[in-house]
Scaffold this motif. Structure first.
Motif, PDB file in Angstrom:
ATOM      1  N   LEU A   1       0.853  -1.176   0.000  1.00 15.52           N
ATOM      2  CA  LEU A   1       0.000   0.000   0.000  1.00 15.52           C
ATOM      3  C   LEU A   1       0.895   1.234   0.000  1.00 15.52           C
ATOM      4  O   LEU A   1       1.789   1.354   0.833  1.00 15.52           O
ATOM      5  N   GLN A   2       0.627   2.116  -0.918  1.00 15.44           N
ATOM      6  CA  GLN A   2       1.380   3.363  -0.967  1.00 15.44           C
ATOM      7  C   GLN A   2       0.793   4.334   0.053  1.00 15.44           C
ATOM      8  O   GLN A   2      -0.417   4.393   0.265  1.00 15.44           O
ATOM      9  N   VAL A   6      -3.444   5.556   1.674  1.00 16.36           N
ATOM     10  CA  VAL A   6      -3.891   5.052   2.972  1.00 16.36           C
ATOM     11  C   VAL A   6      -5.272   5.580   3.336  1.00 16.36           C
ATOM     12  O   VAL A   6      -6.163   4.825   3.710  1.00 16.36           O
ATOM     13  N   ARG A   7      -5.467   6.875   3.251  1.00 15.53           N
ATOM     14  CA  ARG A   7      -6.752   7.469   3.650  1.00 15.53           C
ATOM     15  C   ARG A   7      -7.903   6.876   2.840  1.00 15.53           C
ATOM     16  O   ARG A   7      -8.942   6.499   3.387  1.00 15.53           O
ATOM     17  N   ALA A  15      -9.969  -4.451   6.069  1.00 17.15           N
ATOM     18  CA  ALA A  15      -8.710  -5.182   6.232  1.00 17.15           C
ATOM     19  C   ALA A  15      -7.734  -4.715   5.168  1.00 17.15           C
ATOM     20  O   ALA A  15      -8.111  -4.517   4.011  1.00 17.15           O
ATOM     21  N   ILE A  16      -6.491  -4.574   5.558  1.00 13.13           N
ATOM     22  CA  ILE A  16      -5.416  -4.145   4.657  1.00 13.13           C
ATOM     23  C   ILE A  16      -4.343  -5.237   4.678  1.00 13.13           C
ATOM     24  O   ILE A  16      -3.876  -5.636   5.738  1.00 13.13           O
ATOM     25  N   HIS A  17      -3.941  -5.701   3.494  1.00 15.60           N
ATOM     26  CA  HIS A  17      -3.027  -6.845   3.388  1.00 15.60           C
ATOM     27  C   HIS A  17      -1.607  -6.458   3.008  1.00 15.60           C
ATOM     28  O   HIS A  17      -0.853  -7.329   2.594  1.00 15.60           O
ATOM     29  N   TYR A  27       1.844   5.605  10.186  1.00 20.17           N
ATOM     30  CA  TYR A  27       1.048   6.559   9.418  1.00 20.17           C
ATOM     31  C   TYR A  27      -0.406   6.087   9.326  1.00 20.17           C
ATOM     32  O   TYR A  27      -1.337   6.857   9.549  1.00 20.17           O
ATOM     33  N   MET A  28      -0.581   4.797   9.018  1.00 19.24           N
ATOM     34  CA  MET A  28      -1.941   4.268   8.913  1.00 19.24           C
ATOM     35  C   MET A  28      -2.659   4.364  10.248  1.00 19.24           C
ATOM     36  O   MET A  28      -3.845   4.733  10.286  1.00 19.24           O
TER      37      MET A  28
END
Length: 151
Positions: A1-2, A6-7, A15-17, A27-28
């Motif tokens: 993920l760049q 993120v936003r 969910a983020i993989h 940051y996230m």
């Protein structure tokens, strides 16, 4: 993920993989706090040290785990990997075994549960499931192969 996505990702997904660094995780977590979100997160691991892929080196991940679990607005639930390109699904098995073993080692090391293993794609998901995958990514089995020649 760049970082610049993120936003938007947090507003779309639960969910983020693909968290591949402590800097990105911090940051996230900050953005998630602003948005009153707490996404489930899989930490991306590059087991083969491939230049073409992003992801944590296992030793760096181990060093960052205490800080990761201290981030208030993300819920780390597991690890994710994309193995090197292989000829047969069976050739991917050693990479899935390594990720499962790393996950088990990190659970012991941190005392934190890490139930998720995001590994396996359309061509090798059966082997990944045999090795403990809890999430598979099967986009091309559903949508067909990508055509990178057209825009």
């Amino acid at each position: 993920l760049q970082r610049n996505k993120v936003r938007k990702a947090l507003s779309l997904f639960q969910a983020i993989h693909s968290i591949d660094s402590l800097k990105l995780a911090r940051y996230m977590s900050n953005i998630a706090g602003e948005l009153s979100r707490k996404p489930n997160v899989y930490l991306q691991v590059d087991l083969a040290a491939e230049q073409s892929k992003n992801g944590y080196a296992p030793d760096v991940l181990r060093a960052d785990m205490e800080d990761m679990f201290g981030l208030e607005h993300i819920n780390i639930i597991g690890l994710m990997c994309i193995p090197p390109a292989v000829t047969t699904p069976e050739d991917a098995r050693p990479w899935f075994v390594k990720l499962r073993q790393l996950r088990d080692d990190l659970k012991t090391f941190t005392g934190q549960p890490l139930p998720g293993l995001s590994m396996g794609m359309s061509g090798d998901f059966e082997v990944a499931i045999e090795e403990g995958s809890t999430i598979v990514r099967v986009g091309s089995a559903i949508f067909g192969s990508r055509n990178y020649g057209e825009v």
